[in-house]
Enzyme design. Sequence first.
Site, PDB file in Angstrom:
ATOM      1  N   ARG A   2       3.796  -3.894   0.940  1.00 28.48           N
ATOM      2  CA  ARG A   2       3.703  -2.431   1.009  1.00 28.48           C
ATOM      3  C   ARG A   2       5.032  -1.720   0.783  1.00 28.48           C
ATOM      4  O   ARG A   2       5.060  -0.568   0.409  1.00 28.48           O
ATOM      5  CB  ARG A   2       3.085  -2.010   2.320  1.00 28.48           C
ATOM      6  CG  ARG A   2       3.986  -2.282   3.498  1.00 28.48           C
ATOM      7  CD  ARG A   2       3.259  -1.997   4.743  1.00 28.48           C
ATOM      8  NE  ARG A   2       2.908  -3.232   5.394  1.00 28.48           N
ATOM      9  CZ  ARG A   2       2.930  -3.380   6.715  1.00 28.48           C
ATOM     10  NH1 ARG A   2       3.236  -2.381   7.478  1.00 28.48           N
ATOM     11  NH2 ARG A   2       2.622  -4.532   7.246  1.00 28.48           N
ATOM     12  N   ARG A   6      10.242   0.420  -3.455  1.00 29.17           N
ATOM     13  CA  ARG A   6      11.061   1.511  -2.936  1.00 29.17           C
ATOM     14  C   ARG A   6      12.556   1.248  -2.984  1.00 29.17           C
ATOM     15  O   ARG A   6      13.351   2.143  -2.784  1.00 29.17           O
ATOM     16  CB  ARG A   6      10.629   1.869  -1.510  1.00 29.17           C
ATOM     17  CG  ARG A   6       9.342   2.664  -1.541  1.00 29.17           C
ATOM     18  CD  ARG A   6       8.994   3.186  -0.195  1.00 29.17           C
ATOM     19  NE  ARG A   6       8.699   2.082   0.709  1.00 29.17           N
ATOM     20  CZ  ARG A   6       8.357   2.248   1.975  1.00 29.17           C
ATOM     21  NH1 ARG A   6       8.290   3.438   2.494  1.00 29.17           N
ATOM     22  NH2 ARG A   6       8.086   1.195   2.719  1.00 29.17           N
ATOM     23  N   ARG A  15       7.573   7.546  -8.870  1.00 28.15           N
ATOM     24  CA  ARG A  15       6.860   7.995  -7.665  1.00 28.15           C
ATOM     25  C   ARG A  15       6.978   9.521  -7.536  1.00 28.15           C
ATOM     26  O   ARG A  15       6.001  10.195  -7.206  1.00 28.15           O
ATOM     27  CB  ARG A  15       7.480   7.272  -6.475  1.00 28.15           C
ATOM     28  CG  ARG A  15       7.155   7.771  -5.113  1.00 28.15           C
ATOM     29  CD  ARG A  15       5.882   7.127  -4.589  1.00 28.15           C
ATOM     30  NE  ARG A  15       5.778   7.281  -3.141  1.00 28.15           N
ATOM     31  CZ  ARG A  15       5.540   8.433  -2.527  1.00 28.15           C
ATOM     32  NH1 ARG A  15       5.396   9.540  -3.218  1.00 28.15           N
ATOM     33  NH2 ARG A  15       5.446   8.476  -1.204  1.00 28.15           N
ATOM     34  N   ASP A  52      -3.027  -0.376  -3.253  1.00 25.83           N
ATOM     35  CA  ASP A  52      -2.822  -0.547  -1.815  1.00 25.83           C
ATOM     36  C   ASP A  52      -4.083  -1.111  -1.186  1.00 25.83           C
ATOM     37  O   ASP A  52      -5.190  -0.904  -1.698  1.00 25.83           O
ATOM     38  CB  ASP A  52      -2.463   0.793  -1.155  1.00 25.83           C
ATOM     39  CG  ASP A  52      -1.847   0.566   0.220  1.00 25.83           C
ATOM     40  OD1 ASP A  52      -0.638   0.297   0.287  1.00 25.83           O
ATOM     41  OD2 ASP A  52      -2.589   0.603   1.226  1.00 25.83           O
ATOM     42  N   TYR A 128      -6.964  -0.628  10.548  1.00 21.37           N
ATOM     43  CA  TYR A 128      -6.468   0.695  10.111  1.00 21.37           C
ATOM     44  C   TYR A 128      -7.563   1.753  10.284  1.00 21.37           C
ATOM     45  O   TYR A 128      -7.291   2.875  10.692  1.00 21.37           O
ATOM     46  CB  TYR A 128      -6.011   0.654   8.648  1.00 21.37           C
ATOM     47  CG  TYR A 128      -4.616   0.094   8.480  1.00 21.37           C
ATOM     48  CD1 TYR A 128      -3.493   0.897   8.682  1.00 21.37           C
ATOM     49  CD2 TYR A 128      -4.413  -1.230   8.125  1.00 21.37           C
ATOM     50  CE1 TYR A 128      -2.215   0.377   8.544  1.00 21.37           C
ATOM     51  CE2 TYR A 128      -3.137  -1.757   7.983  1.00 21.37           C
ATOM     52  CZ  TYR A 128      -2.043  -0.941   8.193  1.00 21.37           C
ATOM     53  OH  TYR A 128      -0.782  -1.457   8.062  1.00 21.37           O
TER      54      TYR A 128
HETATM   55  O1  CP3 Z   1       4.560  -4.823  -5.709  1.00 23.25           O
HETATM   56  C1  CP3 Z   1       3.716  -3.924  -5.530  1.00 23.25           C
HETATM   57  O2  CP3 Z   1       3.748  -2.876  -6.125  1.00 23.25           O
HETATM   58  C2  CP3 Z   1       2.664  -4.242  -4.495  1.00 23.25           C
HETATM   59  C3  CP3 Z   1       1.703  -3.187  -4.209  1.00 23.25           C
HETATM   60  C4  CP3 Z   1       1.299  -3.090  -2.768  1.00 23.25           C
HETATM   61  C5  CP3 Z   1       1.401  -1.904  -2.009  1.00 23.25           C
HETATM   62  N1  CP3 Z   1       0.796  -2.109  -0.807  1.00 23.25           N
HETATM   63  C6  CP3 Z   1       1.991  -0.640  -2.463  1.00 23.25           C
HETATM   64  C7  CP3 Z   1       2.570   0.272  -1.449  1.00 23.25           C
HETATM   65  C8  CP3 Z   1       0.703  -4.054  -1.965  1.00 23.25           C
HETATM   66  C9  CP3 Z   1       0.422  -5.527  -2.268  1.00 23.25           C
HETATM   67  C10 CP3 Z   1       0.377  -3.411  -0.724  1.00 23.25           C
HETATM   68  C11 CP3 Z   1      -0.322  -4.087   0.371  1.00 23.25           C
HETATM   69  C12 CP3 Z   1      -0.406  -3.426   1.687  1.00 23.25           C
HETATM   70  N2  CP3 Z   1      -0.537  -2.079   1.981  1.00 23.25           N
HETATM   71  C13 CP3 Z   1      -0.481  -4.145   2.897  1.00 23.25           C
HETATM   72  C14 CP3 Z   1      -0.527  -5.670   3.015  1.00 23.25           C
HETATM   73  C15 CP3 Z   1       0.794  -6.313   2.825  1.00 23.25           C
HETATM   74  C16 CP3 Z   1       1.812  -5.951   3.887  1.00 23.25           C
HETATM   75  O3  CP3 Z   1       2.839  -5.373   3.493  1.00 23.25           O
HETATM   76  O4  CP3 Z   1       1.579  -6.249   5.058  1.00 23.25           O
HETATM   77  C17 CP3 Z   1      -0.586  -3.193   3.935  1.00 23.25           C
HETATM   78  C18 CP3 Z   1      -0.684  -3.483   5.419  1.00 23.25           C
HETATM   79  C19 CP3 Z   1      -0.635  -1.886   3.336  1.00 23.25           C
HETATM   80  C20 CP3 Z   1      -0.818  -0.566   4.031  1.00 23.25           C
HETATM   81  C21 CP3 Z   1       0.310   0.354   3.790  1.00 23.25           C
HETATM   82  N3  CP3 Z   1       0.633   0.902   2.550  1.00 23.25           N
HETATM   83  C22 CP3 Z   1       1.264   0.858   4.729  1.00 23.25           C
HETATM   84  C23 CP3 Z   1       1.279   0.514   6.201  1.00 23.25           C
HETATM   85  C24 CP3 Z   1       2.150   1.698   4.021  1.00 23.25           C
HETATM   86  C25 CP3 Z   1       3.302   2.526   4.557  1.00 23.25           C
HETATM   87  C26 CP3 Z   1       4.476   1.597   4.702  1.00 23.25           C
HETATM   88  C27 CP3 Z   1       5.751   2.272   5.099  1.00 23.25           C
HETATM   89  O5  CP3 Z   1       6.567   1.517   5.631  1.00 23.25           O
HETATM   90  O6  CP3 Z   1       5.923   3.468   4.862  1.00 23.25           O
HETATM   91  C28 CP3 Z   1       1.758   1.691   2.655  1.00 23.25           C
HETATM   92  C29 CP3 Z   1       2.405   2.415   1.550  1.00 23.25           C
HETATM   93  C30 CP3 Z   1       2.763   1.635   0.330  1.00 23.25           C
HETATM   94  N4  CP3 Z   1       1.947   0.751  -0.313  1.00 23.25           N
HETATM   95  C31 CP3 Z   1       3.986   1.740  -0.392  1.00 23.25           C
HETATM   96  C32 CP3 Z   1       3.862   0.907  -1.517  1.00 23.25           C
HETATM   97  C33 CP3 Z   1       4.856   0.724  -2.623  1.00 23.25           C
HETATM   98  C34 CP3 Z   1       5.138   2.680  -0.051  1.00 23.25           C
HETATM   99  C35 CP3 Z   1       4.816   3.997  -0.650  1.00 23.25           C
HETATM  100  C36 CP3 Z   1       6.015   4.864  -0.928  1.00 23.25           C
HETATM  101  O7  CP3 Z   1       6.530   5.437   0.036  1.00 23.25           O
HETATM  102  O8  CP3 Z   1       6.395   4.972  -2.104  1.00 23.25           O
END
Ligand code: CP3
Length: 322
Positions: A2, A6, A15, A52, A128
């Site tokens: 996730r 960034r 983004r 996601d 979630y």
């Molecule tokens: O390489 C890639 O681009 C992978 C894409 C990817 C994302 N999310 C994009 C994302 C993948 C494989 C995920 C999986 C995901 N999403 C999980 C399982 C893996 C893990 O990390 O445990 C989970 C639990 C999520 C749910 C999720 N999505 C959360 C809790 C958050 C916020 C995280 C934070 O710390 O702010 C996201 C957002 C998210 N998903 C981002 C990305 C690139 C960040 C978005 C941003 O701010 O640009």
Amino acid sequence: MRQAGRYLPEYKKTRAQAGSFLDLCYSPDLAAEVTLQPLRRYDIDAAIIFADILIVPHAMGNGLSFVEGEGPVLETVRSTSDLARLRTGFESAQFSSVAASVSKVRSELNRSISLIGFCGAPWTVASYMIEGRGSEREYARHVAYQREPWLFDLIDRLVVSSIEYLCLQIEAGADTVQIFDSWAGELTDELFGEFCVEPIRKIILGVKARHPDVPIIVFAKGANYRHGAVYSETGCQALGVEAECSLDYLRSILPRGAVVQGNLDPLLLLCSDEIVSRQVAKIVKSAPMESHIFNLGHGIRPQTKPEILTTVVKAVRHADNG
Ligand code: CP3
């Protein structure tokens, strides 16, 4: 995972251009662009589609937004009547956008690079939906212990929608799919089989019925001594593993041919080149290359310097040749 992207200035630019995180997920051109960005910088062997795990509940009709500085916020599901508003998500705009991103990436990607599709595992996604945000799982575990009938119904619905979602990604060009159970480690042994293993087994059964030859990776994060059960009971071909799990231990319990992915602590990437190279070499030494997909044990920290990943890739290639 996730945090992906960034740490890269080019990700931040795309983004910003997209506006919101969900707009980025649902714009196939931009999602394909951010999927491909790491491959332009690094000599790596695979790409993971930009999306996601919360796209599945969103496609099912559950309200979702990403709040700056806080993460995901979801409409909560806490009763049978809350389930009534959920659809399957089949033929939703959300699923079609991700399928379009996958086919766009596949058409631009060299055939020698694997493309990974993914979804969340039912326990993590249900958590979630039950909690409404990412910081808590207490109520979700409470209803799991209570064996609330609506929780089983929710999990069954997630299984059905996830099968369709993974199949769509495979049909659009994903070479493999990965199922992320990020909160599996919080399940006690009493709950682990029922809420982590069983729904994942059903998803794999459903996907294999349509695509028997597509390998499936399961990342039950924090499963630790239970990764062996995940491997033998879900029908997956590869296991994602967290940094805390010992690769030597895993090798001692897994059958030959089982593939392991991950294990490098993302926090290490904030350390010096020497420390990073040493740790990479250690991982490569304890996991035979033919059965290990080098990767981190969880998401990359946003403050990571992009250059350190070049060091990682070089150290992996060097250790592989040596
Ligand atoms: O390489 C890639 O681009 C992978 C894409 C990817 C994302 N999310 C994009 C994302 C993948 C494989 C995920 C999986 C995901 N999403 C999980 C399982 C893996 C893990 O990390 O445990 C989970 C639990 C999520 C749910 C999720 N999505 C959360 C809790 C958050 C916020 C995280 C934070 O710390 O702010 C996201 C957002 C998210 N998903 C981002 C990305 C690139 C960040 C978005 C941003 O701010 O640009």
